[in-house]
Scaffold this motif. Structure first.
Motif, PDB file in Angstrom:
ATOM      1  N   LEU A 124     -15.477  48.217 -14.210  1.00 51.75           N
ATOM      2  CA  LEU A 124     -14.848  48.803 -15.030  1.00 51.75           C
ATOM      3  C   LEU A 124     -15.667  50.633 -14.826  1.00 51.75           C
ATOM      4  N   GLU A 175     -10.316  48.078 -25.770  1.00 49.57           N
ATOM      5  CA  GLU A 175     -11.688  47.441 -26.540  1.00 49.57           C
ATOM      6  C   GLU A 175     -11.549  47.220 -27.802  1.00 49.57           C
ATOM      7  N   GLU A 195      -8.590  45.634 -29.065  1.00 44.41           N
ATOM      8  CA  GLU A 195      -7.829  44.335 -28.663  1.00 44.41           C
ATOM      9  C   GLU A 195      -7.911  43.270 -29.941  1.00 44.41           C
ATOM     10  N   LYS A 248     -12.797  41.922 -18.907  1.00 43.73           N
ATOM     11  CA  LYS A 248     -12.951  43.493 -19.273  1.00 43.73           C
ATOM     12  C   LYS A 248     -13.882  43.887 -20.019  1.00 43.73           C
TER      13      LYS A 248
END
Lengths: 314, 434
Positions: A269, A4, A7, A248
């Motif tokens: 997740l 994350e 990203e 995500k």
């Protein structure tokens, strides 16, 4: 969560590539390899290595609190996941979130970029205003929106009450929780797509508009026949990045609803997190991650193929 | 607003602590000399009091370098503690909930505490409240020292209750020991506040719904799990009775059907509710807010002759470390003893002390409203045994989410029980990873 944070870096990298057309000479393999080595090493160390380790663990009953891989499970973990209602419902929640967020994040970003591009004075202000939420950390965004949505005291409920509208129980009603999270995400991450579109708009040659207006084209015709087609490549990029980013999803759901109410917003997740880190079932969690990896791969491939073909048709 | 700021600061402190742990591993010579690493999960008022207690320890033991780290409460804390211990880099002393400690013991992550070592520091079984001490034993062995019991309690606004005619001549609240009396008191309080009778956090909250359910359900003698969590033994009749009662509170409007944790605090602090149901640790919040309030035992609504209430205990344990130096163990026990000696500071934060020398003292008995609910420690019902159970565990998340959906009026008690049984059976039939 490492993915994350990494990203945005990856995204900028790709957008830069998009803006500058490739014009490199061939040859000189060795220096090139030298420049790539640091990246490749890190990639091997933090992506390929752990990925393979995860793949191996997914075939074992690995526990987070016991050393070693523990007993061999074969495809047992995969079978368990495919038979688990929780697996399928959390996978659906992630897909539902993606469906809810992707279209508005593309369309609204495009419209705002169009408006900001037309502004004669103070364009910097609008650019900053729309992009600012994107730089906020997820925890800050979550805290702001939790207070906005708070039942009884929240700003949104109070404001709607003043105009006589009864607000739904934003985060507390299983049917509203996901749209509420999508709305938060729209506000938070819109800026990134907005900036990509703005850059794309500035690349369109002005003479196209001049020529068309001499031919008597209305602004609406200009948008339809010049702006949208000329932004085709940007739209492909925005759409693919957006689908991947939405798939995500973790932070805002984990912080704002912890997957609730009654598991209505538990993403895949978080399911992995719950199984691996809370229940200590790392082997099973790895198997679920692998299954999810296949889903992301498939969705991205299909999506990419679709937009690519459309782009060629245009 | 105080509440937000506090939780924000708590978050920042936890984030800073994360950074610190990251560095601690790199500091050379950490193991040498008189160092002591201590991990805890205390935020808010508890965090402030724990910091005072640590300062007292530092002042009394200048030779010992105490390195204290506060991590985020709940699952993230236990994950980090387990992984650090597994990676041979555990702290010397760590806080753990009594209900989470057993799983760590079974995973082989906790050092056994031997009676002779304990005796050198005056830590003997007879000095501790028997309920937390007994509940903390694993196969008769000692692994953790209980610091307190923290039961689910009832806060009430004294002004509201007086206006509602719920206080007797001496100013004490009349007992709410039947479902009718309980509901009636909330209804009367609602007539005074014009908002709510009582508040229980439901929205985006799992622990609170579980705690209120478990308190009432155990008053009826109900059990959730058996056989170390390998069997789900929910009693449909009793669970249904409790869930219907809880749903009735929100349905009749005496309690809100949608309110989150911070919202429940805010409405009680502002006098919009006569009653507030939560763990005793929120005492500091209302003292700061200057709410006219008192606290007492969570009412014995269903228990009749036998009282029961959901609770947990904070314990101090020594995580396992290979080749442990006996001197380190000694230093850890010295620290644990110092924490117990400061039970007064800890009790100010609402917790019922486990350390009898203080709990039996006149000083504690004079402490109000803290001593009003001291009896809860002996009636404490801990979360059922099981590798997935305990404070903040997946067990609490599953049961709490489902109970909250009943209280919010989103599903019927019967379907909630079926859902609970289904989800818990999934965990019960999974081979324990420890």
């Amino acid at each position: 969560m490492t993915a994350e944070t990494a990203e945005p870096a990856v995204r900028t990298d790709r957008s830069a590539r998009e803006d500058v057309p490739p014009e490199r000479g061939r040859g000189s393999g060795l220096p090139a390899a030298g420049f790539l080595a640091p990246f490749l090493l890190l990639y091997l160390l933090f992506i390929i290595g752990p990925g393979l380790y995860g793949l191996i663990m997914s075939f074992f009953d690995t526990s987070a609190v016991k050393p070693g891989l523990s007993g061999f499970a074969g495809f047992g973990n995969y079978a368990e996941a495919l038979q688990s209602g929780d697996f399928w419902s959390s996978l659906w929640h992630t897909l539902w979130f993606t469906i809810l967020t992707t279209p508005p994040l593309i369309i609204v970003a495009f419209l705002l970029a169009l408006l900001a591009d037309r502004v004669k004075h103070g364009r910097w202000f609008f650019r900053l205003a729309f992009f600012a939420p994107y730089i906020l950390p997820s925890a800050v965004v979550a805290l702001i929106w939790i207070w906005l949505y708070t039942p009884g005291l929240g700003l949104i409920e109070t404001a709607l009450g003043k105009i006589g509208v009864t607000a739904p129980n934003w985060l507390g009603d299983p049917n509203w929780a996901m749209p509420s999270l999508a709305l938060t995400t729209l506000w938070w991450t819109l800026g990134f797509n907005f900036v990509l579109y703005l850059a794309g708009l500035q690349e369109i040659p002005r003479d196209l508009y001049e020529a068309s207006s001499m031919d008597g084209a209305s602004p609406w015709q200009q948008i339809r026949s010049i702006t949208i087609p000329m932004l085709g490549r940007t739209t492909t990029l925005v759409a693919v990045l957006q689908v991947i980013a939405s798939l995500k999803v973790f932070d805002q759901m984990y912080i704002m609803t912890s997957g609730g109410p009654n598991f209505a917003t538990r993403s895949i997740l978080q399911y992995v997190y719950d199984q691996g880190f809370t229940n200590f079932r790392i082997g099973y969690a790895s198997a679920v991650s692998m299954l999810f990896f296949l889903v992301v791969l498939a969705v991205s491939a299909v999506w990419f193929a679709l937009v690519r073909r459309q782009e060629k048709e245009v | 607003m105080t509440v937000t700021r506090r939780s924000l600061l708590g978050g920042a402190a936890a984030a800073a602590a994360l950074g610190l742990t990251g560095c601690a591993g790199l500091t050379p010579g950490r193991r040498s000399g008189g160092s002591l690493d201590y991990w805890n999960l205390f935020g808010g008022g508890d965090g402030v009091r724990m910091a005072q207690m640590l300062d007292t320890f530092r002042a009394a033991n200048p030779g010992i370098t105490l390195d204290a780290v506060t991590l985020a409460w709940g699952n993230p804390y236990y994950t980090k503690l387990s992984l650090a211990t597994l990676g041979d880099k555990p702290p010397d002393v760590a806080v753990a909930h009594l209900t989470r400690m057993t799983t760590m013991v079974e995973a082989g992550l906790v050092e056994e505490l031997h009676a002779d070592d304990l005796a050198r520091h005056g830590l003997t079984a007879d000095k501790f409240a028997s309920r937390p001490w007994q509940a903390g034993l694993v196969e008769g062995r000692t692994y953790a020292i209980p610091l307190d019991t923290h039961p689910f309690v009832m806060f009430y606004n004294t002004d509201v209750c007086e206006k509602a005619g719920l206080l007797d001549s001496s100013g004490a609240l009349s007992p709410l020991d039947t479902p009718e009396k309980f509901t009636d008191a909330l209804r009367k309080a609602k007539e005074v506040t014009k908002a709510y009778g009582g508040v229980v956090a439901i929205t985006n909250e799992t622990a609170t719904p579980w705690r209120i359910f478990q308190s009432l359900y155990s008053q009826l003698g109900g059990e959730m799990l058996a056989d170390q969590g390998r069997k789900v033994v929910i009693d449909d009749g009793r669970a249904n009775r409790v869930l219907s009662f809880l749903q009735g509170l929100t349905r009749s409007g005496v309690a809100p059907a949608s309110i989150d944790y911070q919202g429940s605090i805010a409405s009680f602090a502002n006098g919009q509710a006569g009653f507030f149901f939560q763990g005793e640790w929120e005492i500091s919040t209302f003292q700061t807010a200057k709410t006219p309030f008192s606290m007492t035992l969570f009412p014995n609504v269903f228990g009749g002759g036998k009282y029961a209430v959901q609770a947990d205990s904070h314990t101090l344990l020594i995580p396992r470390q290979p080749d442990r130096d006996p001197e380190r163990t000694d230093r850890a026990l010295l620290f644990i003893r110092s924490m117990l000696d400061q039970s007064k500071t800890w009790a100010e934060g609402g917790h019922v002390p486990a350390w009898l020398p203080f709990r039996d003292s006149a000083e504690y008995k004079a402490m109000t409203p803290q001593s009003n609910y001291a009896a809860a420690a002996d009636a404490a019902v801990y979360d059922p045994a099981g590798w997935y159970s305990g404070s903040g565990s997946n067990f609490e998340i599953i049961t709490g989410s489902i109970i909250a959906s009943v209280m919010a009026g989103q599903q019927s008690p019967a379907s909630a029980i079926a859902q609970m049984r289904d989800k818990l059976t999934n965990l019960a039939t999974t081979a324990p990873p420890v």
